[in-house]
Design a protein around this motif. Structure first.
Motif, PDB file in Angstrom:
ATOM      1  N   GLY B 431     136.917 -22.407 -16.535  1.00 55.38           N
ATOM      2  CA  GLY B 431     137.762 -23.524 -16.109  1.00 55.38           C
ATOM      3  C   GLY B 431     137.219 -24.178 -14.844  1.00 55.38           C
ATOM      4  N   THR B 432     136.750 -23.354 -13.924  1.00 49.65           N
ATOM      5  CA  THR B 432     136.172 -23.881 -12.680  1.00 49.65           C
ATOM      6  C   THR B 432     134.964 -24.761 -12.987  1.00 49.65           C
ATOM      7  N   ARG B 433     134.114 -24.280 -13.864  1.00 51.16           N
ATOM      8  CA  ARG B 433     132.909 -25.036 -14.210  1.00 51.16           C
ATOM      9  C   ARG B 433     133.262 -26.357 -14.886  1.00 51.16           C
ATOM     10  N   HIS B 434     134.279 -26.302 -15.744  1.00 55.98           N
ATOM     11  CA  HIS B 434     134.719 -27.513 -16.443  1.00 55.98           C
ATOM     12  C   HIS B 434     135.092 -28.604 -15.431  1.00 55.98           C
ATOM     13  N   ARG B 435     135.837 -28.228 -14.409  1.00 63.56           N
ATOM     14  CA  ARG B 435     136.235 -29.211 -13.398  1.00 63.56           C
ATOM     15  C   ARG B 435     135.035 -29.678 -12.577  1.00 63.56           C
ATOM     16  N   LEU B 436     134.171 -28.726 -12.258  1.00 62.26           N
ATOM     17  CA  LEU B 436     133.025 -29.068 -11.408  1.00 62.26           C
ATOM     18  C   LEU B 436     132.089 -30.064 -12.080  1.00 62.26           C
ATOM     19  N   LEU B 437     131.922 -29.904 -13.385  1.00 60.82           N
ATOM     20  CA  LEU B 437     130.931 -30.733 -14.079  1.00 60.82           C
ATOM     21  C   LEU B 437     131.534 -31.971 -14.735  1.00 60.82           C
ATOM     22  N   ALA B 438     132.848 -32.150 -14.598  1.00 62.48           N
ATOM     23  CA  ALA B 438     133.502 -33.281 -15.252  1.00 62.48           C
ATOM     24  C   ALA B 438     132.932 -34.608 -14.785  1.00 62.48           C
ATOM     25  N   ALA B 439     132.828 -35.543 -15.718  1.00 65.58           N
ATOM     26  CA  ALA B 439     132.274 -36.866 -15.395  1.00 65.58           C
ATOM     27  C   ALA B 439     133.359 -37.773 -14.837  1.00 65.58           C
ATOM     28  N   ALA B 440     134.022 -37.307 -13.800  1.00 60.93           N
ATOM     29  CA  ALA B 440     135.088 -38.103 -13.188  1.00 60.93           C
ATOM     30  C   ALA B 440     134.503 -38.913 -12.046  1.00 60.93           C
TER      31      ALA B 440
END
Lengths: 702, 702
Positions: B431-440
């Protein structure tokens, strides 16, 4: 520093864990160097016992007459025979800012009138010199005898107006204030000379006046040249003759441990407040006020981030705001420290027990504490509405303030003097008019920002469905309401205000200025909530605080000093450092001018002005710069002279240390310190950094 | 509404004087419609006795599996067999904002995917579906047996990481959380499906999603279409098959008095907190947090005043901030209301007395309250440093957050799983990685504003002489430090973050990004204060809260529900209005869509969007729009479906009334209300205002 006006009593940010505080004052007489004493009840014998010296009547009269009150909320002193006044830079800052323009930034660059002709008039400053104190307790008490609630409030207002009117008897060069001491335990009439022509002579750059900025505010060691010199001119347009009443500069700095006095106008303390009142401050008034200030601070910070003229304008407003914020945060911190409130509770219990021991006291005063406690929930219900409608939080800005004054002038003028709002009584109106007609600049962009923010706050607090909110907004956004009122108003022009004021009620009523229209829209409700507050909260508190004061007199006599009321007081103490309670670190009582160079980083707020950088080789780095003393002071004392036994100036109060912030509630001799510029640094800077020869010569004339 | 994330539990702004509150929960079992029950301990019999109906196991399983947790801090539900999810607009707002650009403003104009191909992926959303609950109390308890302080904290962390790791066993499509119920009275393992491909299907304009804005937030009557529809896609890139687990839309609205349930994830409550902990919130944590939020609010308000793109960016941030502010202000108001804290004190005294009556209980649990109280002064001393260095107040912005995650990843990866910070354990890192790498998108101007403000705050709190502050500032202004770090950082680019993350510790250590450098500068001190907090405050509170929970079990069994922990809960209640305690005014439980037109003024925040203005003639004005229910909810419940006895959707929770804000501390059946959009209004708006035929057909498929 401490704008330290009446509205901004200082307090404790880090003082929280200050260890064992001594607040026995509430129950018993003052100890150690504690006390903000009136000139007519100075505890000379006590000082003599402690220090082997006490001021005599002549000394006291001379210091009192040499002291100056600045009506905006500061203290000062005459320091030459030609009306020269010494105060803080931050006490004259409003004037310095008013005289500042985008081209000639007197805040940033400082100001020096090398000749008398260059001295510049401060638009709305009023200085007062206390010439007489009269005890009018009996007269006031007769007038309010047997009344309570709204009737008490009305009778007291009428009696105070009458006493003041009789005293000034139409002479606008006199200012007469009825001072309520001990919350009504005594009433004294203070007669001042009212001096309205005050001119700026010298101010340093704000970089050194407020070196260290907000981070160093209320801290020590400190390195601030927080001084300005003003000159009072008489009605004849010539410098006031003060040859009989000024304080000379001492030849040398005060030594560590030396007895020193401060003469000034502490604005407000709550040392005699009941626990219920302190809890109200802790739970309601201080948090609300802090939250309002925090939001306004954010707005002004961001307004100033763009740079340029907007930054200059926003920064001046921020200056006072950040100071109030830090001071009030300190008060809040002191109150949430369990040791303080518990100590207050113990003291109150003890005092009540002693009252209860004597039937006569118990019968007359025993119910006072509960009566005050019962008024607090009433105050809680009124508080928000009062603040937004009457105390300014919902309607900020100079334009609105002008509009309200004009509007109310129209209505109040028609009433008997004793029924008017205090700012419109015969005794007070000259000062009100002076401020209203002052040629001070009004900045539309700042007005818009303040009014937008405060209207949003008004709606937030009262709710969008409040009928008054609906009337004010009229289906518009806060931005639309504010922008229309600011853009359309002509009240920024002093000539327009004068025309309206001199035109009188009918002309004011007929004027279609949109800011006047806004003031009209809210005035009935604003007056109503003020009236409700005065009748159901203030009258109850006052009546019962008076009862508690009388109980104290009966038990302790006048060995207790009254809470501060922005009237002249004298306090005594010594030059002294202190030991930090948590870390055990010793803080020395002096800093040096050389230390300022060591602390400077070059980046705001730790940047020295160019003049200092250039003068580094010329000044003596060992010159004592700022000093700490044990004198008991608080907001309003800014600008107070520090004098030695000979009545000579050895310093200039400009701040208290972080522990002094709890001083609103009590004095702790171990850590509570006043902070001053030492006299040697004033001389050194004027002579060697600013080349202010005319000023130095005047100060050294004997 | 209520961003209602874990960080933002709601509270009482006007609820203060709400009369006699009933907080007996602390001492005894739950009453009336009170309680946020776990699915495996729902008080079915109690509900049957009160309402003649109770959900059976199949009903509970179906509702649980049809419910969705949004990991950012919200609730939701599957509402079709093709993975369609119903939640609030404000729960998807972050995604809607991320998909918004200056050209296509999806926040202002709304969004509708008329075809499946137009559905757009939310960059960093994570959805969870609870598939299994296992009691792991014994296993955890064995691991921590006999330990206390730092040793307890370490053992518990290791045990929880191990249990979660065993559960997920390397499968990143599973999410396993050890949930501490009753503050450690029980430990349950919650296994979820982790769903990372979530796409936006429909969102209305924010003018109607949040009609009434901040003034109407937490108020009722209300007129908000606070809905959005998302669709969850499986790892195969196709809509998730949810034919076995979704809630159908009911044919009709719920009636007044009808029994309804809400399934969702209440974030955090303090109903079992001790008086010492409540006093800490009242005196320290809530005031500090509110003051910080107030200042940031002012900054963002002024940033948004300029209009244009800066306004769009600032407004999104303001949205969540104003919501947190109002919620926390309500909490503070509830705590300064003497009735609440006194009632809590009485309850605690009673519980302690009952414990003291039994020697075995007294010996094991009797000291717990004093132990927690003794930890509060420790927490007070650490609080500010913890907040600025570790909890974000001193170092705001997405860039810094990314930098810290990358930096710590480098360090944590090398440790055994059980010793890592929780966000880096095997179970949590996906989950942490998902947020870190999100294209936001990252907005540099906002990053600068936030970092400038927070660095100023950091210096204010720690003082300019703190060695860490000196290192961070390095003789520069806050503006200079922030601007250099933001301007020089490349971490706004997801590809750069991915490269660093995949490069691993050595690559991260070698990177010379200035935001990484800033994170490095503070990391040791930030970790140190976190460790100190966990070992000397959190471990003590946890150990003793567990003891208190065990004492409650011994006295009351499990008739007490656990405090909220952002894990799935079910609450029950009825559709009901209430009577205002002060005014006596009755508030009806429903509003109508026609009422929205009557309330609209045309000016923000009371302006309807164009689509609504145009559709006025087409919709039935009598359609029920929003409704109030007695369900016990709190922040995190936003997006919860309201279901009837048949398990059909009759509404969508999006807020609580003003009285519900005190719900952090207790539930008052007389005035505490949840606020929902009624199902008929959802249908009416989709069909007649938005012409969202594809969506209406999918919702009505059986």
């Amino acid at each position: 520093m401490g704008l330290w006006g009446r509205g901004a009593p200082p307090v404790s940010a880090g003082a929280v864990a200050a260890g064992a505080l001594s607040f026995l004052l509430l129950a018993g007489p003052a100890r150690a160097d504690e006390g903000m004493w009136t000139f007519d009840a100075f505890p000379a014998e006590k000082v003599r016992q402690a220090y082997g010296f006490a001021p005599d009547a002549a000394w006291l009269d001379h210091v009192r007459l040499s002291s100056v009150r600045l009506a905006g909320g500061c203290s000062a002193a005459f320091v030459s025979g030609q009306g020269l006044v010494q105060t803080n830079h931050h006490c004259a800052r409003h004037c310095i800012q008013q005289l500042s323009t985008a081209e000639h930034n007197t805040v940033e660059n400082g100001f020096y009138a090398a000749t008398a002709g260059e001295e510049r008039r401060c638009p709305d400053m009023e200085a007062n010199q206390l010439t007489r104190i009269t005890d009018v307790t009996d007269r006031i008490r007769r007038a309010i005898q047997g009344r309570s609630g709204a009737a008490l409030a009305a009778a007291l207002k009428a009696a105070e107006a009458e006493v003041a009117r009789d005293c000034a008897s139409g002479n606008e060069n006199l200012r007469c204030d009825v001072v309520e001491l001990y919350h009504g335990g005594a009433y004294h009439l203070y007669r001042y000379r009212r001096l309205l022509d005050v001119r700026l002579v010298f101010a340093p750059e704000d970089k050194i006046a407020f070196f260290g900025g907000d981070p160093d505010n209320f801290e020590f060691p400190r390195y601030d040249l927080d001084v300005s010199y003003l000159r009072v001119y008489g009605p004849d347009g010539r410098p006031l003759d003060t040859r009989q009443s000024y304080l000379s500069y001492a030849a040398a700095d005060a030594a560590e441990g030396e007895l020193v006095f401060t003469s000034g106008n502490p604005g407000h303390t709550d040392r005699l407040a009941t626990v219920a009142e302190l809890e109200f401050m802790r739970d309601v008034s201080l948090p609300r006020q802090l939250l309002f200030l925090a939001e306004m601070r954010g707005i002004l910070l961001q307004m100033s981030a763009g740079g340029g003229e907007a930054e200059r304008i926003a920064r001046d407003r921020l200056f006072g705001l950040e100071n109030s914020y830090k001071a009030r945060l300190g008060q809040f911190q002191a109150l949430v420290d369990p040791t303080l409130i518990e100590s207050k509770r113990r003291d109150e219990t003890m005092l009540r027990a002693r009252v209860a021991e004597r039937d006569d006291l118990q019968r007359r005063y025993g119910g006072a504490w509960d009566a005050i406690a019962a008024a607090m929930p009433v105050w809680r219900r009124l508080y928000d509405r009062f603040q937004v409608l009457e105390a300014g939080r919902g309607l900020q800005g100079d334009l609105f303030a002008h509009a309200r004054l004009l509007l109310r002038y129209g209505a109040e003028q028609a009433k008997p003097d004793g029924e008017r709002l205090p700012e419109f009584t015969a005794a007070n109106f000259p000062g009100t008019r002076h401020r209203l007609l002052a040629a001070a600049p009004v900045y539309p962009e700042l007005e818009r920002v303040l009014l937008r923010a405060s209207l949003t706050y008004l709606r937030r607090v009262l709710g969008p469905d409040d009928p008054l909110v609906r009337r004010v907004f009229g289906g518009r956004t806060a931005e639309q309401v504010a922008d229309a009122a600011v853009a359309g108003s002509r009240l920024g022009d002093p000539a327009v205000r004068r025309r309206l004021l001199e035109g009188g009620p009918a002309v004011i009523a007929a004027a279609d200025d949109p800011m006047l229209a806004l003031a009209r829209l809210v005035d009935a409700e604003a007056r109503a909530v003020r009236q409700a507050y005065e009748d159901t909260v203030e009258a109850v508190r006052r009546q019962n605080a008076t009862a508690i004061a009388q109980a104290r007199f009966a038990l302790y006599g006048t060995s207790v000093y009254p809470d501060a009321t922005f009237s002249p007081r004298l306090s005594y103490g010594t030059v002294a450092g202190w030991q930090e309670p948590e870390s055990g670190r010793r803080v020395a009582p002096f800093t040096t001018m050389g230390g300022a160079y060591e602390r400077a980083t070059g980046a705001f707020p730790f940047a020295l002005p160019q003049s200092w950088l250039e003068a580094r080789g010329r000044i003596d780095p060992a010159t004592r710069f700022n000093m700490a003393t044990t004198n008991d002071i608080i907001g309003g004392n800014s600008g107070s002279p520090v004098v030695n036994r000979q009545g000579e100036v050895v310093g200039l109060i400009f701040d208290g240390n972080i522990h002094s912030l709890g001083g609103d509630f009590g004095y702790d001799a171990a850590v509570n310190r006043a902070v001053a510029v030492s006299v040697g640094a004033l001389r050194e800077a004027l002579a060697k950094i600013y080349g202010a020869g005319r000023l130095v010569r005047e100060l050294d004339e004997k």
